[in-house]
Design a protein around this motif. Structure first.
Motif, mmCIF file in Angstrom:
data_model
loop_
_atom_site.group_PDB
_atom_site.id
_atom_site.type_symbol
_atom_site.label_atom_id
_atom_site.label_comp_id
_atom_site.label_asym_id
_atom_site.label_seq_id
_atom_site.Cartn_x
_atom_site.Cartn_y
_atom_site.Cartn_z
ATOM 1 N N PHE A 126 0.827 -1.224 0.000
ATOM 2 C CA PHE A 126 0.000 0.000 0.000
ATOM 3 C C PHE A 126 0.854 1.263 0.000
ATOM 4 O O PHE A 126 0.337 2.370 0.116
ATOM 5 C CB PHE A 126 -0.891 0.013 1.249
ATOM 6 N N GLY A 163 9.507 9.038 6.568
ATOM 7 C CA GLY A 163 9.573 9.377 5.149
ATOM 8 C C GLY A 163 9.903 8.139 4.340
ATOM 9 O O GLY A 163 9.523 7.023 4.697
ATOM 10 N N GLY A 165 11.857 5.022 2.962
ATOM 11 C CA GLY A 165 12.874 4.098 3.460
ATOM 12 C C GLY A 165 12.530 3.448 4.781
ATOM 13 O O GLY A 165 11.624 3.874 5.487
ATOM 14 N N SER A 197 10.134 5.067 13.050
ATOM 15 C CA SER A 197 9.072 4.138 12.674
ATOM 16 C C SER A 197 9.649 2.991 11.854
ATOM 17 O O SER A 197 10.372 3.216 10.891
ATOM 18 C CB SER A 197 8.009 4.887 11.864
ATOM 19 N N CYS A 199 8.868 -0.934 9.920
ATOM 20 C CA CYS A 199 7.826 -1.839 9.424
ATOM 21 C C CYS A 199 7.871 -3.164 10.174
ATOM 22 O O CYS A 199 7.064 -4.056 9.907
ATOM 23 C CB CYS A 199 7.990 -2.051 7.923
ATOM 24 N N SER A 220 4.921 -0.309 12.527
ATOM 25 C CA SER A 220 3.815 -0.378 11.567
ATOM 26 C C SER A 220 3.257 -1.787 11.556
ATOM 27 O O SER A 220 3.946 -2.729 11.172
ATOM 28 C CB SER A 220 4.321 0.004 10.169
ATOM 29 N N HIS A 222 -0.537 -2.792 10.802
ATOM 30 C CA HIS A 222 -1.430 -2.810 9.639
ATOM 31 C C HIS A 222 -2.236 -4.089 9.420
ATOM 32 O O HIS A 222 -3.101 -4.122 8.541
ATOM 33 C CB HIS A 222 -0.683 -2.457 8.354
ATOM 34 N N GLU A 262 1.219 1.434 14.560
ATOM 35 C CA GLU A 262 0.488 2.134 13.505
ATOM 36 C C GLU A 262 -0.399 1.113 12.788
ATOM 37 O O GLU A 262 0.056 0.017 12.444
ATOM 38 C CB GLU A 262 1.464 2.749 12.480
ATOM 39 N N ILE A 294 -4.894 5.033 11.290
ATOM 40 C CA ILE A 294 -4.726 5.987 10.185
ATOM 41 C C ILE A 294 -5.539 5.504 8.991
ATOM 42 O O ILE A 294 -5.384 4.357 8.571
ATOM 43 C CB ILE A 294 -3.242 6.070 9.749
ATOM 44 N N PRO A 295 -6.401 6.371 8.438
ATOM 45 C CA PRO A 295 -7.079 5.939 7.203
ATOM 46 C C PRO A 295 -6.062 5.917 6.054
ATOM 47 O O PRO A 295 -5.195 6.774 5.982
ATOM 48 C CB PRO A 295 -8.140 7.025 6.982
ATOM 49 N N LEU A 296 -6.140 4.949 5.205
ATOM 50 C CA LEU A 296 -5.216 4.842 4.074
ATOM 51 C C LEU A 296 -5.177 6.132 3.251
ATOM 52 O O LEU A 296 -6.215 6.730 2.979
ATOM 53 C CB LEU A 296 -5.659 3.691 3.167
ATOM 54 N N SER A 297 -3.991 6.551 2.864
ATOM 55 C CA SER A 297 -3.874 7.616 1.861
ATOM 56 C C SER A 297 -3.860 6.930 0.500
ATOM 57 O O SER A 297 -3.080 5.998 0.303
ATOM 58 C CB SER A 297 -2.559 8.384 2.005
ATOM 59 N N VAL A 299 -2.981 5.734 -3.085
ATOM 60 C CA VAL A 299 -1.724 5.726 -3.844
ATOM 61 C C VAL A 299 -2.022 5.301 -5.277
ATOM 62 O O VAL A 299 -2.822 4.398 -5.505
ATOM 63 C CB VAL A 299 -0.669 4.775 -3.211
ATOM 64 N N CYS A 341 1.181 10.100 4.323
ATOM 65 C CA CYS A 341 1.815 8.807 4.615
ATOM 66 C C CYS A 341 1.758 7.907 3.400
ATOM 67 O O CYS A 341 0.697 7.726 2.806
ATOM 68 C CB CYS A 341 1.067 8.077 5.729
ATOM 69 N N GLY A 342 2.881 7.367 3.053
ATOM 70 C CA GLY A 342 2.911 6.371 1.998
ATOM 71 C C GLY A 342 2.860 6.935 0.594
ATOM 72 O O GLY A 342 2.892 6.208 -0.385
HETATM 73 N N1 SAH Z 1 9.527 2.134 6.882
HETATM 74 C C1 SAH Z 1 8.964 2.731 8.046
HETATM 75 C C2 SAH Z 1 8.744 4.234 7.956
HETATM 76 C C3 SAH Z 1 8.174 4.790 6.681
HETATM 77 S S1 SAH Z 1 6.453 4.663 6.368
HETATM 78 C C4 SAH Z 1 7.696 2.035 8.436
HETATM 79 O O1 SAH Z 1 7.215 1.208 7.669
HETATM 80 O O2 SAH Z 1 7.197 2.271 9.534
HETATM 81 C C5 SAH Z 1 5.609 5.589 7.595
HETATM 82 C C6 SAH Z 1 4.217 5.053 7.880
HETATM 83 O O3 SAH Z 1 3.310 5.294 6.786
HETATM 84 C C7 SAH Z 1 4.200 3.554 8.098
HETATM 85 O O4 SAH Z 1 3.368 3.240 9.182
HETATM 86 C C8 SAH Z 1 3.605 3.073 6.797
HETATM 87 O O5 SAH Z 1 3.090 1.775 6.889
HETATM 88 C C9 SAH Z 1 2.564 4.120 6.548
HETATM 89 N N2 SAH Z 1 2.013 4.103 5.199
HETATM 90 C C10 SAH Z 1 2.595 3.677 4.058
HETATM 91 N N3 SAH Z 1 1.777 3.815 3.015
HETATM 92 C C11 SAH Z 1 0.626 4.352 3.496
HETATM 93 C C12 SAH Z 1 -0.595 4.754 2.902
HETATM 94 N N4 SAH Z 1 -0.789 4.638 1.590
HETATM 95 N N5 SAH Z 1 -1.547 5.286 3.687
HETATM 96 C C13 SAH Z 1 -1.324 5.431 5.019
HETATM 97 N N6 SAH Z 1 -0.202 5.087 5.636
HETATM 98 C C14 SAH Z 1 0.776 4.543 4.891
#
Ligand code: SAH
Length: 356
Positions: A126, A163, A165, A197, A199, A220, A222, A262, A294-297, A299, A341-342
Protein backbone atom coordinates in the motif's frame (compact mmCIF):
# COMPACT_ATOMS: atom_id res chain seq x y z
CA UNK A 1 49.93 21.07 14.82
CA UNK A 2 48.62 24.02 12.92
CA UNK A 3 45.56 25.37 11.18
CA UNK A 4 47.05 24.71 7.76
CA UNK A 5 48.71 21.93 5.79
CA UNK A 6 46.82 18.96 7.13
CA UNK A 7 47.92 15.44 6.37
CA UNK A 8 45.99 14.33 3.31
CA UNK A 9 43.05 12.29 4.50
CA UNK A 10 39.75 11.32 2.95
CA UNK A 11 37.28 14.18 3.30
CA UNK A 12 34.75 13.51 6.07
CA UNK A 13 31.38 15.23 5.66
CA UNK A 14 31.05 17.68 8.56
CA UNK A 15 27.36 16.92 9.10
CA UNK A 16 28.19 13.26 9.69
CA UNK A 17 30.55 13.94 12.59
CA UNK A 18 29.08 13.81 16.09
CA UNK A 19 29.94 16.80 18.30
CA UNK A 20 31.94 14.57 20.66
CA UNK A 21 34.03 13.27 17.80
CA UNK A 22 35.35 16.58 16.51
CA UNK A 23 38.31 16.97 18.85
CA UNK A 24 39.59 13.49 18.08
CA UNK A 25 39.13 13.79 14.36
CA UNK A 26 40.93 17.15 14.24
CA UNK A 27 43.84 15.74 16.24
CA UNK A 28 44.01 12.69 13.99
CA UNK A 29 44.48 14.98 11.04
CA UNK A 30 47.12 17.11 12.72
CA UNK A 31 44.73 20.00 13.30
CA UNK A 32 44.20 21.89 16.56
CA UNK A 33 41.53 20.15 18.69
CA UNK A 34 40.51 23.42 20.38
CA UNK A 35 38.94 24.48 17.09
CA UNK A 36 36.18 21.89 17.72
CA UNK A 37 34.03 24.26 19.75
CA UNK A 38 34.32 27.04 17.18
CA UNK A 39 33.41 24.59 14.45
CA UNK A 40 30.37 23.38 16.38
CA UNK A 41 29.31 26.97 17.01
CA UNK A 42 29.46 27.70 13.30
CA UNK A 43 27.66 24.51 12.34
CA UNK A 44 24.89 24.36 14.91
CA UNK A 45 24.52 27.81 16.43
CA UNK A 46 25.09 29.94 13.35
CA UNK A 47 23.87 27.20 11.02
CA UNK A 48 26.31 28.18 8.29
CA UNK A 49 25.45 27.14 4.75
CA UNK A 50 29.11 27.05 3.70
CA UNK A 51 32.50 27.30 5.44
CA UNK A 52 33.01 30.80 3.99
CA UNK A 53 30.30 31.97 6.37
CA UNK A 54 32.30 30.76 9.39
CA UNK A 55 33.95 34.14 9.76
CA UNK A 56 35.02 33.52 13.36
CA UNK A 57 37.59 31.09 11.95
CA UNK A 58 40.84 32.12 10.23
CA UNK A 59 40.65 32.14 6.46
CA UNK A 60 43.31 29.50 5.85
CA UNK A 61 41.60 27.21 8.30
CA UNK A 62 38.31 27.68 6.48
CA UNK A 63 40.06 26.53 3.31
CA UNK A 64 41.27 23.45 5.18
CA UNK A 65 37.77 22.76 6.46
CA UNK A 66 36.35 23.02 2.96
CA UNK A 67 38.72 20.33 1.75
CA UNK A 68 38.69 18.06 4.78
CA UNK A 69 35.16 18.42 6.13
CA UNK A 70 32.87 19.45 3.28
CA UNK A 71 29.29 20.49 3.92
CA UNK A 72 27.11 18.01 2.06
CA UNK A 73 25.95 19.69 -1.15
CA UNK A 74 22.24 19.00 -0.77
CA UNK A 75 19.72 21.32 -2.40
CA UNK A 76 15.97 21.81 -2.39
CA UNK A 77 15.13 20.83 -5.95
CA UNK A 78 11.38 21.39 -5.64
CA UNK A 79 8.75 22.31 -3.10
CA UNK A 80 5.02 21.84 -3.01
CA UNK A 81 2.40 22.84 -0.52
CA UNK A 82 -0.96 21.33 0.22
CA UNK A 83 -4.12 23.17 1.23
CA UNK A 84 -3.61 22.29 4.89
CA UNK A 85 -0.21 24.03 4.93
CA UNK A 86 1.84 20.84 4.76
CA UNK A 87 4.99 21.41 2.74
CA UNK A 88 6.93 18.84 0.82
CA UNK A 89 10.54 19.39 -0.14
CA UNK A 90 12.45 17.39 -2.69
CA UNK A 91 16.04 17.24 -1.44
CA UNK A 92 18.60 16.40 -4.12
CA UNK A 93 22.10 15.11 -3.51
CA UNK A 94 25.26 15.40 -5.54
CA UNK A 95 24.82 12.05 -7.29
CA UNK A 96 21.45 13.13 -8.66
CA UNK A 97 19.43 11.05 -6.23
CA UNK A 98 16.73 12.78 -4.23
CA UNK A 99 14.38 12.13 -1.34
CA UNK A 100 11.27 13.81 -0.07
CA UNK A 101 10.84 15.36 3.34
CA UNK A 102 7.57 16.77 4.66
CA UNK A 103 6.92 19.65 7.05
CA UNK A 104 3.72 19.49 9.03
CA UNK A 105 2.49 22.52 10.95
CA UNK A 106 0.21 22.01 13.93
CA UNK A 107 -0.56 24.14 16.95
CA UNK A 108 2.64 24.48 18.90
CA UNK A 109 4.43 21.96 16.75
CA UNK A 110 6.42 21.94 13.55
CA UNK A 111 7.09 18.34 12.62
CA UNK A 112 9.48 17.12 9.97
CA UNK A 113 8.95 13.74 8.37
CA UNK A 114 12.41 12.63 7.30
CA UNK A 115 13.67 10.01 4.80
CA UNK A 116 16.44 7.49 5.38
CA UNK A 117 16.71 5.82 1.98
CA UNK A 118 16.17 6.64 -1.69
CA UNK A 119 13.18 4.38 -2.29
CA UNK A 120 12.57 1.38 -0.04
CA UNK A 121 13.19 -2.34 -0.28
CA UNK A 122 10.45 -3.48 2.08
CA UNK A 123 7.68 -3.62 -0.53
CA UNK A 124 4.60 -2.92 1.63
CA UNK A 125 1.90 -3.15 -1.03
CA UNK A 126 0.00 0.00 0.00
CA UNK A 127 3.07 2.27 0.10
CA UNK A 128 4.33 4.31 -2.85
CA UNK A 129 7.87 4.74 -1.52
CA UNK A 130 8.66 1.10 -2.11
CA UNK A 131 6.83 0.69 -5.39
CA UNK A 132 10.09 0.81 -7.32
CA UNK A 133 12.44 -0.73 -4.79
CA UNK A 134 15.43 0.87 -3.15
CA UNK A 135 18.15 2.83 -4.95
CA UNK A 136 20.47 3.39 -2.02
CA UNK A 137 20.60 4.19 1.66
CA UNK A 138 21.37 7.72 2.82
CA UNK A 139 24.50 8.55 4.79
CA UNK A 140 24.11 10.25 8.15
CA UNK A 141 25.17 13.63 6.75
CA UNK A 142 22.49 13.39 4.06
CA UNK A 143 19.82 12.70 6.68
CA UNK A 144 21.12 15.64 8.74
CA UNK A 145 21.14 17.81 5.59
CA UNK A 146 17.39 17.24 5.19
CA UNK A 147 16.88 18.56 8.69
CA UNK A 148 19.17 21.56 8.19
CA UNK A 149 17.43 22.50 4.92
CA UNK A 150 14.02 22.17 6.57
CA UNK A 151 15.06 24.54 9.38
CA UNK A 152 14.94 27.35 6.85
CA UNK A 153 11.16 27.04 6.95
CA UNK A 154 10.86 27.32 10.71
CA UNK A 155 11.93 25.95 14.04
CA UNK A 156 11.50 22.18 13.83
CA UNK A 157 10.06 20.87 17.12
CA UNK A 158 9.63 17.19 16.22
CA UNK A 159 11.08 14.67 13.82
CA UNK A 160 9.32 11.54 12.67
CA UNK A 161 11.39 9.04 10.71
CA UNK A 162 8.41 8.16 8.53
CA UNK A 163 9.57 9.38 5.15
CA UNK A 164 10.98 7.19 2.41
CA UNK A 165 12.87 4.10 3.46
CA UNK A 166 13.11 1.68 6.35
CA UNK A 167 15.28 3.21 9.08
CA UNK A 168 16.29 -0.17 10.49
CA UNK A 169 17.53 -1.25 7.06
CA UNK A 170 19.95 1.67 7.42
CA UNK A 171 20.40 1.43 11.16
CA UNK A 172 23.88 2.85 11.79
CA UNK A 173 23.59 5.92 9.57
CA UNK A 174 20.07 6.70 10.79
CA UNK A 175 21.09 6.46 14.44
CA UNK A 176 24.19 8.58 13.83
CA UNK A 177 22.07 11.30 12.20
CA UNK A 178 19.48 11.26 14.98
CA UNK A 179 22.13 11.31 17.70
CA UNK A 180 23.71 14.30 16.01
CA UNK A 181 20.41 16.19 15.74
CA UNK A 182 19.77 15.33 19.40
CA UNK A 183 23.25 16.29 20.65
CA UNK A 184 23.51 19.21 23.08
CA UNK A 185 26.33 20.76 21.10
CA UNK A 186 24.46 19.97 17.91
CA UNK A 187 20.92 21.13 17.09
CA UNK A 188 19.83 19.84 20.51
CA UNK A 189 16.42 18.52 19.52
CA UNK A 190 15.03 16.50 22.45
CA UNK A 191 15.16 12.70 22.07
CA UNK A 192 11.52 12.41 23.08
CA UNK A 193 10.67 14.62 20.13
CA UNK A 194 12.22 12.16 17.70
CA UNK A 195 10.16 9.14 16.59
CA UNK A 196 11.57 6.22 14.63
CA UNK A 197 9.07 4.14 12.67
CA UNK A 198 9.83 0.60 11.51
CA UNK A 199 7.83 -1.84 9.42
CA UNK A 200 8.89 -4.53 11.89
CA UNK A 201 12.58 -5.26 11.43
CA UNK A 202 13.04 -7.24 14.65
CA UNK A 203 16.85 -6.97 14.98
CA UNK A 204 16.51 -3.18 14.76
CA UNK A 205 13.96 -3.14 17.59
CA UNK A 206 16.30 -5.29 19.68
CA UNK A 207 19.26 -3.04 18.97
CA UNK A 208 17.33 0.12 19.79
CA UNK A 209 16.33 -1.41 23.12
CA UNK A 210 20.04 -1.70 23.94
CA UNK A 211 20.90 1.90 23.02
CA UNK A 212 20.78 4.22 25.92
CA UNK A 213 18.61 6.81 24.25
CA UNK A 214 15.05 7.99 24.62
CA UNK A 215 13.87 8.12 21.04
CA UNK A 216 10.23 7.16 20.53
CA UNK A 217 9.45 3.96 18.62
CA UNK A 218 6.54 3.26 16.29
CA UNK A 219 5.92 -0.11 14.72
CA UNK A 220 3.82 -0.38 11.57
CA UNK A 221 1.43 -3.26 12.13
CA UNK A 222 -1.43 -2.81 9.64
CA UNK A 223 -2.74 -6.37 10.07
CA UNK A 224 -3.58 -8.43 13.15
CA UNK A 225 -2.59 -11.88 11.84
CA UNK A 226 0.24 -13.43 9.84
CA UNK A 227 -1.85 -14.46 6.88
CA UNK A 228 -3.01 -10.91 6.14
CA UNK A 229 0.14 -9.18 7.29
CA UNK A 230 2.37 -11.28 5.04
CA UNK A 231 0.19 -10.32 2.08
CA UNK A 232 0.40 -6.61 2.85
CA UNK A 233 3.93 -6.45 4.24
CA UNK A 234 6.51 -8.92 2.91
CA UNK A 235 8.69 -8.18 5.97
CA UNK A 236 6.23 -10.31 7.95
CA UNK A 237 7.48 -13.43 6.16
CA UNK A 238 10.91 -12.82 7.64
CA UNK A 239 9.76 -11.67 11.08
CA UNK A 240 6.22 -12.94 11.71
CA UNK A 241 4.04 -11.68 14.53
CA UNK A 242 5.23 -14.35 16.93
CA UNK A 243 8.68 -12.82 16.70
CA UNK A 244 7.65 -9.19 16.31
CA UNK A 245 5.24 -8.99 19.23
CA UNK A 246 7.61 -10.56 21.80
CA UNK A 247 10.40 -8.26 20.56
CA UNK A 248 8.12 -5.27 21.13
CA UNK A 249 7.16 -6.54 24.59
CA UNK A 250 10.84 -7.01 25.44
CA UNK A 251 11.56 -3.49 24.22
CA UNK A 252 8.93 -1.87 26.44
CA UNK A 253 10.02 -3.97 29.41
CA UNK A 254 13.66 -3.10 29.00
CA UNK A 255 13.33 0.60 28.15
CA UNK A 256 10.16 1.33 30.14
CA UNK A 257 9.09 3.24 27.07
CA UNK A 258 5.86 2.93 25.16
CA UNK A 259 5.54 1.55 21.65
CA UNK A 260 3.03 3.00 19.24
CA UNK A 261 1.54 0.56 16.77
CA UNK A 262 0.49 2.13 13.50
CA UNK A 263 -2.57 0.59 11.89
CA UNK A 264 -3.48 1.92 8.45
CA UNK A 265 -7.07 0.97 7.75
CA UNK A 266 -7.72 -0.12 4.17
CA UNK A 267 -11.30 -0.54 2.99
CA UNK A 268 -12.33 -4.16 2.58
CA UNK A 269 -8.80 -5.39 3.36
CA UNK A 270 -8.08 -5.05 7.09
CA UNK A 271 -11.16 -3.14 8.23
CA UNK A 272 -13.51 -5.84 9.51
CA UNK A 273 -14.87 -6.11 13.02
CA UNK A 274 -12.98 -9.41 13.32
CA UNK A 275 -9.73 -7.57 12.44
CA UNK A 276 -10.43 -4.96 15.10
CA UNK A 277 -11.03 -7.64 17.75
CA UNK A 278 -7.91 -9.52 16.72
CA UNK A 279 -5.88 -6.29 16.77
CA UNK A 280 -7.03 -5.53 20.30
CA UNK A 281 -5.98 -8.99 21.48
CA UNK A 282 -2.63 -8.71 19.74
CA UNK A 283 -1.53 -5.34 21.10
CA UNK A 284 -2.61 -6.29 24.60
CA UNK A 285 0.30 -8.72 24.55
CA UNK A 286 2.61 -5.70 24.69
CA UNK A 287 2.68 -3.72 27.91
CA UNK A 288 2.61 0.06 27.39
CA UNK A 289 1.39 -0.17 23.82
CA UNK A 290 -0.62 2.49 22.06
CA UNK A 291 -2.37 2.32 18.71
CA UNK A 292 -2.57 4.99 16.04
CA UNK A 293 -5.37 4.38 13.56
CA UNK A 294 -4.73 5.99 10.19
CA UNK A 295 -7.08 5.94 7.20
CA UNK A 296 -5.22 4.84 4.07
CA UNK A 297 -3.87 7.62 1.86
CA UNK A 298 -4.72 6.71 -1.72
CA UNK A 299 -1.72 5.73 -3.84
CA UNK A 300 -1.74 5.77 -7.64
CA UNK A 301 -0.11 2.35 -8.09
CA UNK A 302 -2.91 0.64 -6.17
CA UNK A 303 -6.23 2.20 -7.20
CA UNK A 304 -7.97 -0.86 -5.73
CA UNK A 305 -6.95 0.22 -2.21
CA UNK A 306 -9.45 2.70 -0.85
CA UNK A 307 -9.78 4.94 2.18
CA UNK A 308 -12.31 3.59 4.70
CA UNK A 309 -15.30 5.69 5.74
CA UNK A 310 -15.61 7.47 9.06
CA UNK A 311 -17.89 4.76 10.49
CA UNK A 312 -15.25 2.07 10.03
CA UNK A 313 -12.63 4.21 11.74
CA UNK A 314 -15.01 4.82 14.66
CA UNK A 315 -15.80 1.11 14.92
CA UNK A 316 -12.07 0.34 15.24
CA UNK A 317 -11.63 3.08 17.80
CA UNK A 318 -14.57 1.78 19.78
CA UNK A 319 -13.39 -1.85 19.80
CA UNK A 320 -9.89 -0.87 20.91
CA UNK A 321 -11.08 1.55 23.58
CA UNK A 322 -13.44 -1.07 24.99
CA UNK A 323 -10.49 -3.46 25.15
CA UNK A 324 -8.67 -0.75 27.13
CA UNK A 325 -6.09 -0.13 24.44
CA UNK A 326 -4.98 3.49 24.30
CA UNK A 327 -5.87 4.58 20.79
CA UNK A 328 -5.61 7.71 18.68
CA UNK A 329 -7.39 8.44 15.46
CA UNK A 330 -4.94 10.12 13.10
CA UNK A 331 -5.76 12.29 10.19
CA UNK A 332 -3.43 12.09 7.27
CA UNK A 333 -2.03 15.49 6.34
CA UNK A 334 -0.75 16.79 3.04
CA UNK A 335 -2.81 14.61 0.72
CA UNK A 336 -3.30 17.13 -2.06
CA UNK A 337 0.46 17.61 -2.37
CA UNK A 338 1.07 13.85 -2.42
CA UNK A 339 2.83 14.39 0.89
CA UNK A 340 0.72 12.10 3.05
CA UNK A 341 1.82 8.81 4.62
CA UNK A 342 2.91 6.37 2.00
CA UNK A 343 2.70 8.84 -0.86
CA UNK A 344 6.34 9.88 -0.91
CA UNK A 345 8.00 8.81 -4.06
CA UNK A 346 10.55 10.00 -6.55
CA UNK A 347 8.37 11.37 -9.28
CA UNK A 348 11.19 13.37 -10.79
CA UNK A 349 13.02 10.19 -11.72
CA UNK A 350 10.14 9.04 -13.81
CA UNK A 351 9.97 10.33 -17.37
CA UNK A 352 6.18 10.59 -17.55
CA UNK A 353 5.49 11.60 -13.99
CA UNK A 354 6.84 15.07 -13.25
CA UNK A 355 7.34 16.28 -9.73
CA UNK A 356 4.73 18.84 -8.73
N1 SAH B 1 9.53 2.13 6.88
C1 SAH B 1 8.96 2.73 8.05
C2 SAH B 1 8.74 4.23 7.96
C3 SAH B 1 8.17 4.79 6.68
S1 SAH B 1 6.45 4.66 6.37
C4 SAH B 1 7.70 2.04 8.44
O1 SAH B 1 7.22 1.21 7.67
O2 SAH B 1 7.20 2.27 9.53
C5 SAH B 1 5.61 5.59 7.60
C6 SAH B 1 4.22 5.05 7.88
O3 SAH B 1 3.31 5.29 6.79
C7 SAH B 1 4.20 3.55 8.10
O4 SAH B 1 3.37 3.24 9.18
C8 SAH B 1 3.60 3.07 6.80
O5 SAH B 1 3.09 1.77 6.89
C9 SAH B 1 2.56 4.12 6.55
N2 SAH B 1 2.01 4.10 5.20
C10 SAH B 1 2.59 3.68 4.06
N3 SAH B 1 1.78 3.82 3.01
C11 SAH B 1 0.63 4.35 3.50
C12 SAH B 1 -0.59 4.75 2.90
N4 SAH B 1 -0.79 4.64 1.59
N5 SAH B 1 -1.55 5.29 3.69
C13 SAH B 1 -1.32 5.43 5.02
N6 SAH B 1 -0.20 5.09 5.64
C14 SAH B 1 0.78 4.54 4.89
Amino acid sequence: MSDAAPAPAKPAPAWGILPDEWKGILAERGLRPFRADQILQSLYRDYIGGWDEATTLPKDFRETLKKEFPLTPATIAATSESGDGTKKLLVAFEDGNAVETVLIQATGRFTQCISTQVGCAMGCVFCASGARGVVRSLKADEIVAQYLLARRFGDITNIVVMGMGEPFANYAETMRALRLINAGKGPNLGARHITISTCGVVPGIEKLADENIQFELSVSLHAPNDELRSRLMPVNRQWPLDELIPACAAYTKKTKRIITFEYTVIEGVNDSRACADELARLVRRVPMAKVNLIPLSPVSHRPDFRTPDERTMMMFLDVLMKAKVQTMLRRSRGKDANAACGQLRLRNLDGQERHN
